[in-house]
Design a protein around this motif. Structure first.
Motif, short mmCIF file in Angstrom:
data_model
loop_
_atom_site.label_atom_id
_atom_site.label_comp_id
_atom_site.label_asym_id
_atom_site.label_seq_id
_atom_site.Cartn_x
_atom_site.Cartn_y
_atom_site.Cartn_z
N LEU A 262 0.83 -1.20 0.00
CA LEU A 262 0.00 0.00 0.00
C LEU A 262 0.87 1.25 0.00
O LEU A 262 1.89 1.31 0.69
N LEU A 263 0.44 2.23 -0.78
CA LEU A 263 1.02 3.58 -0.73
C LEU A 263 -0.10 4.55 -0.39
O LEU A 263 -1.08 4.68 -1.13
N VAL A 264 0.01 5.20 0.77
CA VAL A 264 -0.92 6.27 1.13
C VAL A 264 -0.25 7.57 0.71
O VAL A 264 0.53 8.16 1.46
N ASP A 265 -0.56 7.98 -0.50
CA ASP A 265 0.18 9.05 -1.16
C ASP A 265 0.18 10.34 -0.35
O ASP A 265 1.22 10.96 -0.13
N SER A 266 -0.97 10.75 0.12
CA SER A 266 -1.10 12.07 0.76
C SER A 266 -0.31 12.17 2.06
O SER A 266 0.06 13.26 2.49
N GLN A 267 -0.05 11.02 2.70
CA GLN A 267 0.67 11.01 3.98
C GLN A 267 2.08 10.47 3.86
O GLN A 267 2.77 10.29 4.87
N ALA A 268 2.52 10.19 2.63
CA ALA A 268 3.87 9.67 2.38
C ALA A 268 4.13 8.38 3.16
O ALA A 268 5.22 8.18 3.72
N ILE A 269 3.14 7.49 3.17
CA ILE A 269 3.24 6.24 3.91
C ILE A 269 3.37 5.07 2.95
O ILE A 269 2.59 4.93 2.00
N VAL A 270 4.36 4.23 3.20
CA VAL A 270 4.60 3.01 2.43
C VAL A 270 4.37 1.82 3.36
O VAL A 270 4.91 1.78 4.47
N VAL A 271 3.55 0.86 2.90
CA VAL A 271 3.26 -0.33 3.69
C VAL A 271 3.73 -1.56 2.91
O VAL A 271 3.40 -1.72 1.73
N THR A 272 4.51 -2.40 3.57
CA THR A 272 5.00 -3.64 2.95
C THR A 272 4.79 -4.79 3.93
O THR A 272 4.41 -4.59 5.09
N GLU A 273 5.06 -5.99 3.44
CA GLU A 273 5.10 -7.12 4.37
C GLU A 273 6.25 -6.92 5.36
O GLU A 273 7.24 -6.24 5.08
N TRP A 274 6.10 -7.51 6.53
CA TRP A 274 7.16 -7.51 7.53
C TRP A 274 8.08 -8.69 7.26
O TRP A 274 7.64 -9.84 7.25
N VAL A 275 9.35 -8.44 7.01
CA VAL A 275 10.33 -9.51 6.81
C VAL A 275 10.87 -9.90 8.17
O VAL A 275 11.52 -9.09 8.85
N GLN A 276 10.60 -11.12 8.58
CA GLN A 276 10.93 -11.57 9.93
C GLN A 276 12.40 -11.97 10.00
O GLN A 276 12.76 -13.14 9.86
N GLY A 277 13.24 -11.00 10.18
CA GLY A 277 14.67 -11.28 10.28
C GLY A 277 15.44 -9.99 10.53
O GLY A 277 14.92 -8.89 10.31
N PRO A 278 16.67 -10.11 10.98
CA PRO A 278 17.48 -8.92 11.28
C PRO A 278 18.02 -8.28 10.01
O PRO A 278 18.04 -8.89 8.93
#
Length: 331
Positions: free
Chosen positions: A97-113
């Motif tokens: 997801l990209l919430v354009d107006s708020q400059a927010i990027v959403v991706t999966e969480w990669v479970q690792g360091p």
């Protein structure tokens, strides 16, 4: 932006169908490690099977939403994801997801360091450090092979012109001046070298590599940026050597030169020609001088700034020596 606002945005954009049926809710936690140019969060939403990584891009100076950077990073993730997909050993977090107006990027969480965290573990073994370099080199090699482009010469004169503005204290430093003078002295020879060209990551460093088992995923890709592959290589190696001065990285510091060689051998897979060694040494010196000029704006802590200044001076001295050696070997 606070946690409640992030929750509301996620519920609005990701949970529309589930919210109508079941009252979808998201649970968000702020993460440590955010810098002046971002806020980062971890989220779980009803009806979405995996954990989410949420990043809000900010302008370093004002703290306002950096919409252009968010768009760029999301587009870079989309392009790389289409190239690799799931499952893949080398890829990126799935962009959601990209919430354009708020400059927010959403991706999966990669479970690792991150690769940086692995390199700085107090009990990290030498074999693990070597393995980290192999993984970093193989990811970059995979990414660069994604688009075949004709070789390119480094535009040395244009790059040298970029080193005229920045922190006045750095500009007056004798070590900085020595580095600039050597760049000018060797520019003509380096400009004649044909170097491999590819679509670049744009900010390749161990901070931006996540390790989950055998999977290596990169973040913060700058898309549609094609140039010599030496710029990505220089970015990674310079960050690696600067990171070796971190108090937790003493094991890495002891093997610093060995790790650089492992990375280069794995990336190129053959002996690097002397001309390319020269060009890489030149680009690395240019890269670190530019980063040094910008370093004052990256931290408000006086102590951290002094420590960073010390690290940059040491690395510049080392790279000046390497460029001298590479130039002498060509004659």
């Amino acid at each position: 932006m606070d946690i409640a606002a992030i929750c509301a945005l996620l519920e609005q954009h990701l949970c529309q169908d589930a919210a109508a049926a079941n009252g979808c809710r998201c649970r968000v936690a702020a993460l440590s490690g955010a810098r002046s140019y971002s806020q980062v969060f971890r989220a779980n939403c009803d009806g979405i099977s995996h954990t989410l990584f949420v990043k809000r891009c900010l302008h370093p100076g004002s703290g306002a939403a950096d919409i252009d950077t968010a768009r760029t990073q999301f587009r870079g993730l989309q392009q790389a994801w289409r190239r690799s997909g799931r499952p893949a050993r080398y890829n990126v977090p799935e962009p959601l997801l990209l919430v354009d107006s708020q400059a927010i990027v959403v991706t999966e969480w990669v479970q690792g360091p991150s690769l940086t965290q692995r390199l700085r573990r107090w009990n990290v073994a030498a074999t693990e450090l070597d393995r980290c370099m192999v993984q970093a080199a193989e990811w970059l090699s995979w990414y660069h092979r994604g688009k075949t482009i004709s070789p390119i010469q480094v535009d040395c004169e244009e790059l040298i012109g970029r080193l005229r503005d920045g922190d006045p204290v750095v500009l007056r430093d004798q070590r900085f001046s020595q580095g600039c003078e050597l760049l000018r002295h060797t520019a003509a020879r380096v400009s004649r070298v044909l170097t491999p060209r590819a679509e670049l990551h744009g900010d390749y460093k161990s901070d931006n590599l996540l390790i989950a088992g055998e999977r290596v995923a990169a973040i913060d890709i700058q898309p549609d940026f094609c140039n010599s592959v030496l710029f990505d290589i220089a970015s990674f190696l310079n960050h690696l050597e600067l990171s070796a001065w971190h108090p937790k990285a003493w094991r890495m510091a002891l093997r610093r030169q060995r790790l650089v060689q492992i990375f280069l051998q794995r990336y190129f897979e053959t002996r690097v020609p002397p001309e390319l060694v020269l060009a890489l040494a030149w680009v690395r010196l240019f890269n670190v001088l530019g980063a040094w000029l910008d370093s004052a704006a990256e931290t408000s802590s006086r102590l951290r700034h002094r420590f960073a200044y010390f690290c940059y001076r040491r690395l510049v001295r080392s790279l000046i020596r390497e460029l001298h050696v590479a130039a002498r070997e060509i004659g």
